[in-house]
Design a protein around this motif. Structure first.
Motif, PDB file in Angstrom:
ATOM      1  N   ARG A   2       0.935  -1.245   0.120  1.00 58.47           N
ATOM      2  CA  ARG A   2      -0.025  -0.027   0.048  1.00 58.47           C
ATOM      3  C   ARG A   2       0.884   1.474   0.081  1.00 58.47           C
ATOM      4  O   ARG A   2       0.619   2.192  -0.744  1.00 58.47           O
ATOM      5  CB  ARG A   2      -1.038   0.024   1.166  1.00 58.47           C
ATOM      6  CG  ARG A   2      -2.203  -0.854   1.149  1.00 58.47           C
ATOM      7  CD  ARG A   2      -3.072  -0.836   2.341  1.00 58.47           C
ATOM      8  NE  ARG A   2      -4.307  -1.570   2.233  1.00 58.47           N
ATOM      9  CZ  ARG A   2      -5.331  -1.099   1.588  1.00 58.47           C
ATOM     10  NH1 ARG A   2      -5.388   0.092   1.284  1.00 58.47           N
ATOM     11  NH2 ARG A   2      -6.584  -1.787   1.668  1.00 58.47           N
ATOM     12  N   ILE A   5       2.113   2.053  -3.556  1.00 55.35           N
ATOM     13  CA  ILE A   5       1.077   2.393  -4.300  1.00 55.35           C
ATOM     14  C   ILE A   5       0.623   3.962  -4.184  1.00 55.35           C
ATOM     15  O   ILE A   5       0.436   4.378  -4.867  1.00 55.35           O
ATOM     16  CB  ILE A   5      -0.218   1.309  -4.368  1.00 55.35           C
ATOM     17  CG1 ILE A   5       0.404   0.083  -4.858  1.00 55.35           C
ATOM     18  CG2 ILE A   5      -1.520   1.909  -5.005  1.00 55.35           C
ATOM     19  CD1 ILE A   5      -0.958  -0.899  -4.893  1.00 55.35           C
ATOM     20  N   MET A  19      -3.757   5.531  -3.524  1.00 55.30           N
ATOM     21  CA  MET A  19      -5.115   4.572  -3.710  1.00 55.30           C
ATOM     22  C   MET A  19      -6.384   5.458  -3.920  1.00 55.30           C
ATOM     23  O   MET A  19      -7.303   4.808  -4.246  1.00 55.30           O
ATOM     24  CB  MET A  19      -5.024   4.104  -2.273  1.00 55.30           C
ATOM     25  CG  MET A  19      -4.012   3.043  -1.947  1.00 55.30           C
ATOM     26  SD  MET A  19      -3.884   1.793  -3.181  1.00 55.30           S
ATOM     27  CE  MET A  19      -5.386   0.610  -2.503  1.00 55.30           C
ATOM     28  N   PHE A  28      -3.529  -2.709  -6.899  1.00 54.35           N
ATOM     29  CA  PHE A  28      -3.484  -3.095  -5.532  1.00 54.35           C
ATOM     30  C   PHE A  28      -4.156  -4.876  -5.452  1.00 54.35           C
ATOM     31  O   PHE A  28      -3.740  -5.663  -4.882  1.00 54.35           O
ATOM     32  CB  PHE A  28      -4.002  -2.405  -4.342  1.00 54.35           C
ATOM     33  CG  PHE A  28      -4.030  -2.954  -3.162  1.00 54.35           C
ATOM     34  CD1 PHE A  28      -3.001  -3.161  -2.259  1.00 54.35           C
ATOM     35  CD2 PHE A  28      -5.317  -3.344  -2.603  1.00 54.35           C
ATOM     36  CE1 PHE A  28      -3.003  -3.708  -1.221  1.00 54.35           C
ATOM     37  CE2 PHE A  28      -5.414  -3.917  -1.456  1.00 54.35           C
ATOM     38  CZ  PHE A  28      -4.312  -4.026  -0.730  1.00 54.35           C
ATOM     39  N   THR A  32      -2.635  -8.163  -4.914  1.00 52.36           N
ATOM     40  CA  THR A  32      -3.108  -9.310  -3.870  1.00 52.36           C
ATOM     41  C   THR A  32      -3.297 -10.732  -4.291  1.00 52.36           C
ATOM     42  O   THR A  32      -2.831 -11.608  -3.877  1.00 52.36           O
ATOM     43  CB  THR A  32      -4.176  -8.394  -3.118  1.00 52.36           C
ATOM     44  OG1 THR A  32      -3.760  -7.320  -2.711  1.00 52.36           O
ATOM     45  CG2 THR A  32      -4.609  -9.325  -2.041  1.00 52.36           C
TER      46      THR A  32
END
Length: 275
Positions: A2, A5, A19, A28, A32
């Motif tokens: 995170r 990103i 985000m 993301f 994942t």
């Protein structure tokens, strides 16, 4: 992840970063899911080694994985979960499956560690529909305040608009402020010439499509009837198995002089994968 990103800027025209950018949220989610697949592969291979060495019990699942690898196929649990739902890409051969894994890793890692790619390999995404939806969200946000046309757009007002670029993806050096470039699609039952769709070459069922530029436009600015009469609405499928489950979206391909009905009767389609 995170934190990485969050440092990724959005395209020109979006004030927010990280985000808050739809395509970064999509990245993301893809990373994942990819990490989950890697964990499954690593666990399976470790269990096979441990079972062969006699350190753990040789279970039916391990035996099935050994048999699949011996037959040069990807183990079932790499592609489907216990309920039968698809959790990864589905390819018949083990070599093709592993090659796809490496190519997917390269695309996601470069995007995550460096910057947004100039062109995207649509086949390399778990959720290509989500990728296109995120692109539509970004374009809609760019026109939220009225933009150049002084008219605020909503997500329900926009539709996909595509243009085939007669270039290889290595030649794309710029990133569009609106929309995305896509490569890696294949035409089945036709090929793309300078004037548009054309008959395929002898004994060649599939033909690569040049770079495809996909963006979103307001419904009011969609092509008029005259242009639509010379455009074939070509479906794009995730796999060669053509079902509603695997359709991604439709691309307008020019077909000057022949008309869309000809290509519709031939069943021409775009595929992300030919295996």
């Amino acid at each position: 992840m995170r934190e990485i990103i969050k440092k990724t800027a959005g395209p020109k025209g979006l004030a927010d970063r990280g985000m808050a950018v739809p395509l970064n949220v999509f990245l993301f989610q893809e990373v994942t899911r990819f990490q989950g697949v890697l964990l499954t592969v690593r666990t399976t291979l470790s269990n096979i080694i441990e079972a062969i060495d006699g350190n753990i019990i040789m279970t039916p699942d391990i035996m099935d994985a050994i048999d699949a690898i011996a037959d040069t196929k990807a183990p079932t649990n790499w592609m489907y979960d216990a309920s039968g739902a698809e959790i990864a890409w589905v390819l018949p051969g083990l070599g093709a499956w592993v090659t796809s894994m490496l190519e997917r890793y390269t695309q996601l890692n470069n995007w995550l560690r460096t910057s947004r790619p100039n062109t995207f390999w649509l086949t390399g995404f778990f959720n290509p529909q989500g990728f296109l939806t995120a692109m539509k969200q970004e374009v809609t946000r760019m026109h939220k305040g009225g933009g150049k046309d002084k008219e605020s757009w909503s997500l329900d007002d926009v539709v996909y608009h595509s243009i085939v670029k007669d270039r290889e993806y290595e030649m794309i050096k710029d990133i569009q402020s609106e929309g995305v470039y896509i490569h890696g699609l294949f035409l089945e039952g036709a090929r793309f010439a300078k004037a548009g769709l054309d008959d395929p070459e002898p004994k060649k069922l599939f033909a690569p499509l040049p770079i495809l530029y996909v963006t979103a436009i307001n419904k009011k600015k969609s092509p008029d009837g005259e242009r639509m009469s010379s455009t074939y609405s070509c479906p794009v499928y995730k796999y060669p198995k053509r079902t509603d489950r695997y359709i991604i979206f439709r691309v307008g391909l020019p077909c000057e002089g022949s008309g869309p009905q000809r290509w519709k009767l031939r069943g021409v389609a775009l595929l992300c994968s030919v295996e």
